[in-house]
Write an enzyme that holds these catalytic residues in place. Structure first.
Site, PDB file in Angstrom:
ATOM      1  N   CYS A 137      12.024  29.297   7.069  1.00 13.74           N
ATOM      2  CA  CYS A 137      13.381  29.858   7.576  1.00 13.74           C
ATOM      3  C   CYS A 137      13.398  30.940   8.450  1.00 13.74           C
ATOM      4  CB  CYS A 137      14.040  31.247   6.425  1.00 13.74           C
ATOM      5  SG  CYS A 137      14.121  30.720   4.423  1.00 13.74           S
ATOM      6  N   CYS A 457      12.546  37.438   6.679  1.00 12.36           N
ATOM      7  CA  CYS A 457      11.217  36.653   5.721  1.00 12.36           C
ATOM      8  C   CYS A 457      11.457  35.114   5.383  1.00 12.36           C
ATOM      9  CB  CYS A 457      11.303  37.184   4.300  1.00 12.36           C
ATOM     10  SG  CYS A 457      13.686  36.718   3.704  1.00 12.36           S
TER      11      CYS A 457
END
Length: 473
Positions: A137, A457
């Protein structure tokens, strides 16, 4: 808690004349002087002998729920649209870019280097190198910081970074036994060999391998991990639903007020023009409470309503040396300053990247939480955000797990994700990082702040944070 949450190129060796270089440097010094004057309480993060690197502009396609209007496209189509949107908005000559870097997570096998295919499709010179990175991500975060590295090293002056994800058509593989049989069939030389291989196929071999958002090292899905993390930090279902509702409400407000100016209109071939994100759907606490747990059943707290949804979309930013940007007549949006990457236990701390990255990047920049005017954190799950906020506010966690003397503290919610976030805007895995950076730059300009911080994250227990400084107006 409810009331708190609802408040609000040319080639890399540039052949510019010394006069142009001197003028650009003079303008840069003047801007830095005015910056120091107009923000008497805050210092600029410019450092002697260190090249200033700026974000000139950032755009993105509308982020759409997978399986909707983009369903018949391919990843490079979206990336190409973002690149063309960036070209149109900046007016930069197509041969004035030195390098192109894109991030993506689930790759289309036909266009594994999607950066190159999208660049060619967008009309960039075929002399411009392009490569694709993947870091879950934070893939487009990596694309941006790789751009910063190329410019800081003097290799380039103008780099386009971006990211793309296309969840409407992910690769679905045959089972391994079936793949082996098919490869062997391709090599078989006689009819007998082919018939023998065909006869070895069993019904079980036809079962496909479906992709899953799961950790290879632990085999746990990210949603399951988010549920466990929320439980570990005592984050209730109500807290998660409140935060998700906040995200959608703020995103809807920003969309209605025309604040999401990074979104470009995109004419989808054979369909209508798309100009808005379609996942922004404010609901009510009562409606959200009706949903059942999505991962840990029957007593989990993570649901479809408080999780980010599978999204198609692409983003792009133009990153330049300040000298080059000014020489070409651009007014940058922001400076890209210090950044860090972190990594921790992918089993029990999979989604705690912001907690680990935030204090490190603040220390590098010589700032504290109170210095930051704009926060943009990636919202993978509401439970993940709330767990990070609780970890960041815990001296015990800082001392026990991070080896720090004290907590870093939590962002003030009146500065936090005020235009919505991944829960509401959408989360194309490879594209979110550039959205975060562009949003910080736009918010700093709109709100009159000086420092912004992005944090995210990522799968594998990794994370990223970057400090962004407003360009003097």
């Amino acid at each position: 808690m409810a009331s708190m949450l609802m408040n609000p190129i040319r080639s890399c060796s540039v052949s510019s004349s010394w006069a142009v270089r001197f003028d650009a440097l003079a303008v840069s010094l003047i801007f830095n002087y005015f910056l120091s004057v107009q923000t008497k309480s805050k210092k600029t993060l410019a450092r002697p002998g260190v090249k200033n690197i700026v974000l000139v502009e950032g755009v993105r396609t509308p982020f759409l729920l997978s399986g909707t209007t983009y369903a018949d496209l391919m990843p490079h189509d979206l990336a190409r649209a973002a690149l063309q949107g960036l070209l149109k908005r900046t007016g930069i000559p197509k041969d004035a870019v030195d390098y192109i870097i894109y991030g993506t997570v689930i790759q289309e096998v036909k266009t594994s280097n999607v950066a190159r295919e999208a660049a060619l499709g967008a009309g960039f010179s075929d002399k411009i190198p392009a490569h694709t990175v993947t870091m879950a991500c934070i893939s487009s975060n990596q694309a941006m910081t790789s751009s910063v590295g190329l410019i800081a090293a003097g290799q380039c002056d103008a780099v386009v970074a971006g990211g793309v994800e296309f969840m409407s058509d992910v690769p679905i593989r045959h089972s391994r036994k079936m793949r082996k049989t098919m490869l062997s069939l391709n090599k078989a030389k006689t009819l007998g060999q082919r018939l023998s291989l065909i006869g070895s196929i069993r019904l079980a071999h036809l079962s496909p391998e479906l992709p899953a958002v799961a950790e290879f090292s632990t085999a746990e899905t990210m949603g399951h991990s988010a549920d466990r993390l929320a439980a570990a930090f005592g984050v209730s279902r109500v807290e998660q639903d409140e935060f998700a509702l906040r995200s959608h409400t703020l995103a809807k407000k920003a969309q209605d007020e025309g604040l999401l100016q990074d979104v470009i209109s995109f004419k989808v071939p054979g369909r209508d023009i798309v100009s808005k994100d379609n996942g922004i759907r404010p609901s009510s606490m009562d409606q959200m409470a009706k949903l059942k747990p999505a991962f840990v059943k029957p007593h989990g707290t993570v649901t479809a309503a408080n999780s980010s949804f599978l999204t198609d979309g692409a983003s792009a930013v133009l990153v330049m040396s300040e000298e080059k940007a000014l020489a070409m007549g651009y007014k940058p949006k922001a400076y890209l300053r210090d950044f860090v990457y972190v990594s921790q236990d992918p089993k029990d701390q999979l989604l705690l990247g912001p907690t680990y990255a935030t204090p490190k990047v603040l220390e590098r920049a010589g700032l504290s939480m109170s210095d930051i005017d704009v926060f943009e954190f990636h919202e993978a799950f509401a439970g993940q955000i709330m767990a990070n906020l609780k970890a960041m506010d815990s001296d015990w966690f800082a001392q026990t797990y991070m080896g720090r003397k004290s907590k870093v503290g939590t962002p003030a919610m009146e500065k936090f994700n005020l235009w919505g976030g991944s829960l509401s805007l959408g989360h194309p895995f490879g594209a979110t990082g550039c959205r975060l950076a562009t949003t910080v730059a736009n918010r700093l300009k709109k709100e009159g702040g000086q420092y912004g911080l992005i944090a995210a994250c990522a799968a594998g227990g990794q994370g990223h944070a970057m400090v962004i400084e407003a360009y003097p107006q």
